[in-house]
Write a protein that holds these residues in place. Structure first.
Motif, short mmCIF file in Angstrom:
data_model
loop_
_atom_site.label_atom_id
_atom_site.label_comp_id
_atom_site.label_asym_id
_atom_site.label_seq_id
_atom_site.Cartn_x
_atom_site.Cartn_y
_atom_site.Cartn_z
N CYS A 8 38.16 28.73 43.72
CA CYS A 8 38.89 29.09 42.51
C CYS A 8 40.18 28.28 42.44
CB CYS A 8 39.19 30.59 42.53
SG CYS A 8 40.22 31.14 41.16
N CYS A 45 37.11 32.29 39.85
CA CYS A 45 36.27 33.38 40.34
C CYS A 45 36.24 34.52 39.33
CB CYS A 45 36.78 33.87 41.69
SG CYS A 45 38.41 34.64 41.64
N CYS A 51 41.91 34.99 36.69
CA CYS A 51 42.44 33.79 37.34
C CYS A 51 42.55 32.66 36.32
CB CYS A 51 41.52 33.37 38.49
SG CYS A 51 41.84 34.30 40.00
ZN LIG Z 1 40.42 33.40 41.56
#
Ligand SMILES: [Zn+2]
Length: 70
Positions: free
Chosen positions: A36, A49, A53
């Motif tokens: 990520c 992810c 995020c």
């Molecule tokens: Zn993440």
């Protein structure tokens, strides 16, 4: 009722998958690293992810662009 409705749960999971897919739409400026881009969590595909995020990453990205212009 102590157990969540399995149909609602499946719908929620599906909604989640859609959100993650949207968060990971093609980004020519970014390369796939297997992690990520925001929190470093491992990902099978894409750049984030979870949608949260992506949102946080974009917020920082925008702030940096703004600083460069200013
Ligand atoms: Zn993440």
């Amino acid at each position: 009722m102590t157990h969540p409705d399995p149909i609602d749960e499946a719908a929620e999971l599906e909604q989640r998958m859609i959100e993650i897919a949207l968060a990971n739409r093609e980004r020519p400026s970014m390369t796939f690293t297997g992690a990520c881009h925001y929190c470093g969590e491992k990902v099978d595909k894409g750049f984030f992810c979870c949608p949260e995020c992506k949102d946080d990453y974009e917020r920082i990205e925008r702030a940096q662009q703004h600083r460069k212009v200013a």
